[in-house]
Design a protein around this motif. Structure first.
Motif, short mmCIF file in Angstrom:
data_model
loop_
_atom_site.label_atom_id
_atom_site.label_comp_id
_atom_site.label_asym_id
_atom_site.label_seq_id
_atom_site.Cartn_x
_atom_site.Cartn_y
_atom_site.Cartn_z
N TYR A 137 35.82 42.61 34.99
CA TYR A 137 36.76 43.60 34.46
C TYR A 137 36.87 44.83 35.35
CZ TYR A 137 36.27 40.82 30.20
OH TYR A 137 36.26 39.80 29.29
N LYS A 138 35.79 45.21 35.98
CA LYS A 138 35.77 46.45 36.77
C LYS A 138 36.21 46.17 38.20
CE LYS A 138 31.51 46.96 35.44
NZ LYS A 138 30.13 47.47 35.24
N THR A 160 27.06 39.82 24.85
CA THR A 160 26.92 38.37 24.91
C THR A 160 27.55 37.84 26.19
OG1 THR A 160 29.03 37.79 23.86
CG2 THR A 160 27.20 38.37 22.40
N ASP A 161 27.25 36.59 26.53
CA ASP A 161 27.82 36.02 27.76
C ASP A 161 29.29 35.66 27.59
OD1 ASP A 161 27.52 33.91 26.03
OD2 ASP A 161 26.40 32.63 27.43
N GLY A 215 28.55 45.39 31.21
CA GLY A 215 27.32 44.87 31.78
C GLY A 215 27.42 44.58 33.28
N ASP A 216 26.47 43.79 33.77
CA ASP A 216 26.41 43.41 35.18
C ASP A 216 27.42 42.30 35.46
OD1 ASP A 216 25.79 42.87 37.77
OD2 ASP A 216 23.76 42.13 37.38
N GLU A 217 28.35 42.55 36.38
CA GLU A 217 29.40 41.58 36.65
C GLU A 217 29.24 40.88 38.00
OE1 GLU A 217 33.09 43.50 34.11
OE2 GLU A 217 33.12 43.65 36.30
N GLU A 218 28.08 40.97 38.60
CA GLU A 218 27.90 40.43 39.95
C GLU A 218 28.20 38.94 40.01
OE1 GLU A 218 24.51 40.17 43.49
OE2 GLU A 218 24.05 41.16 41.58
N PHE A 219 27.75 38.19 39.02
CA PHE A 219 27.96 36.74 39.02
C PHE A 219 28.86 36.29 37.87
CE2 PHE A 219 23.70 37.56 40.80
CZ PHE A 219 23.91 37.08 42.10
#
Length: 336
Positions: free
Chosen positions: A14-15, A221-222, A5-9
């Motif tokens: 992981y990426k 999920t978060d 998913g989106d990892e900005e915040f």
């Protein structure tokens, strides 16, 4: 769909690795167990046949790796073999390949624990019970596997990946009395040099196994990106269970050659060769005879599938017979 998913915040990202860091990890993992068994294999079949086989299988593996890359480019949602199975065969394919990949990783983890035990037995000149060394390997590997990302591991892998290669200079290759895992037949600088790499390469496989389970449970999920007690506790519990299973396998099949042969026959034959042929045939369904090039590639990939199937069938017979006939080592024994 991106599993992470989106990892900005996100608290846990992981990426974060560059391509070269990923490459270093792959090298560290690839040159571990296989290269330790190489001297014994070469001594058994001879230098000339070994060189021919190595070059042939290496070229074939290079091509199959390219095909796997093509499959990933065509289906960018694929992050593991379970995803690939779902693309080709729906939920059943997902479960079959997902279980197969998990077993593959756990068996590799077991091989690293076994090799760690052999290494400590050699370095300490059988200082204590082999089971104790196995437990030490389990604990060390488990602790090193606890970080949820592999970015930091890539730097350590850079140093450790050179260990087995350098050890061959001091150990020698294709000697008549060579046994596996080389160089752990005698207490030498070579054996001490490669010991840390055993742990690192095992940790890489363990980390991937943890993440397969973790992502399967928490994807979407978060919890994927949190550091709360549920997320951290789940990661630790998954890791502990998998390393204990790996330790049980290592103690149940305490002969390095036999365990490695079983792993190659059951899993590596398909993940390296057989499945790649299936991937190509799936991607090019209906186009096999659209041009002479496609026809040639179709024949090539059918042959590659056949190679994987042959390695699996013949390898299972040979490794199974070796395990059955071996009377020199007992399961769950203190004997070296």
């Amino acid at each position: 769909m991106d599993a992470f998913g989106d990892e900005e915040f996100a608290e846990v990202k992981y990426k974060t690795m560059n391509w070269w860091q990923c490459g270093i990890l792959m090298v560290a993992e690839t040159v571990s167990l296989g290269i330790l068994s190489l001297p014994g294999a070469v001594a058994g079949i001879g230098m000339a046949p070994a060189v021919v086989i190595l070059i042939g299988l290496g070229l074939m593996a290079t091509y199959t790796g390219y095909v796997i890359g093509q499959f990933k480019w065509k289906y960018p949602q694929v992050c593991n073999m379970a995803d690939a199975g779902e693309v080709m065969a729906g939920p059943i394919g997902r479960e079959v390949l997902g279980v197969a990949q998990m077993l593959f990783l756990v068996f590799i983890m077991a091989s690293h624990i076994l090799t760690f035990s052999v290494a400590l037995n050699t370095i300490t000149e059988h200082g204590t019970c082999t089971i104790v060394f196995g437990v030490v390997g389990l604990v060390v590997s488990f602790i090193c596997s606890l970080p949820r990302t592999l970015e930091k591991m890539s730097w350590l892998s850079l140093v450790c990946s050179a260990g087995p290669l350098l050890s061959k200079i001091s150990y020698g290759i294709a000697l008549p009395t060579v046994s596996s895992p080389a160089p752990y037949t005698t207490n030498s600088p070579a054996s001490q040099l490669t010991a840390p790499q055993i742990v690192i390469a095992g940790v890489i496989n363990g980390h991937v196994a943890f993440k397969l389970v973790y992502v399967r449970i928490f994807a979407g999920t978060d919890r994927m990106h949190k550091r709360d007690w549920v997320s951290v506790g789940s990661w630790i519990a998954i890791g502990l269970v998998l390393w204990i299973i790996a330790w049980i396998i290592a103690e149940a099949i305490p002969v390095f050659d036999n365990l490695l042969s079983l792993i190659v026959a059951l899993f590596a034959s398909w993940f390296t060769y057989g499945l790649s042929g299936i991937f190509w045939l799936y991607m090019n369904w209906g186009l096999y005879f659209s041009s002479w090039r496609k026809t040639v590639l179709m024949v090539l990939n059918v042959l590659i599938f056949g190679v994987g199937a042959a390695l699996c069938g013949l390898g299972l017979y040979v490794s199974g017979k070796a395990i059955h006939d071996n009377t020199g080592s007992e399961s769950f024994s203190c004997a070296a």
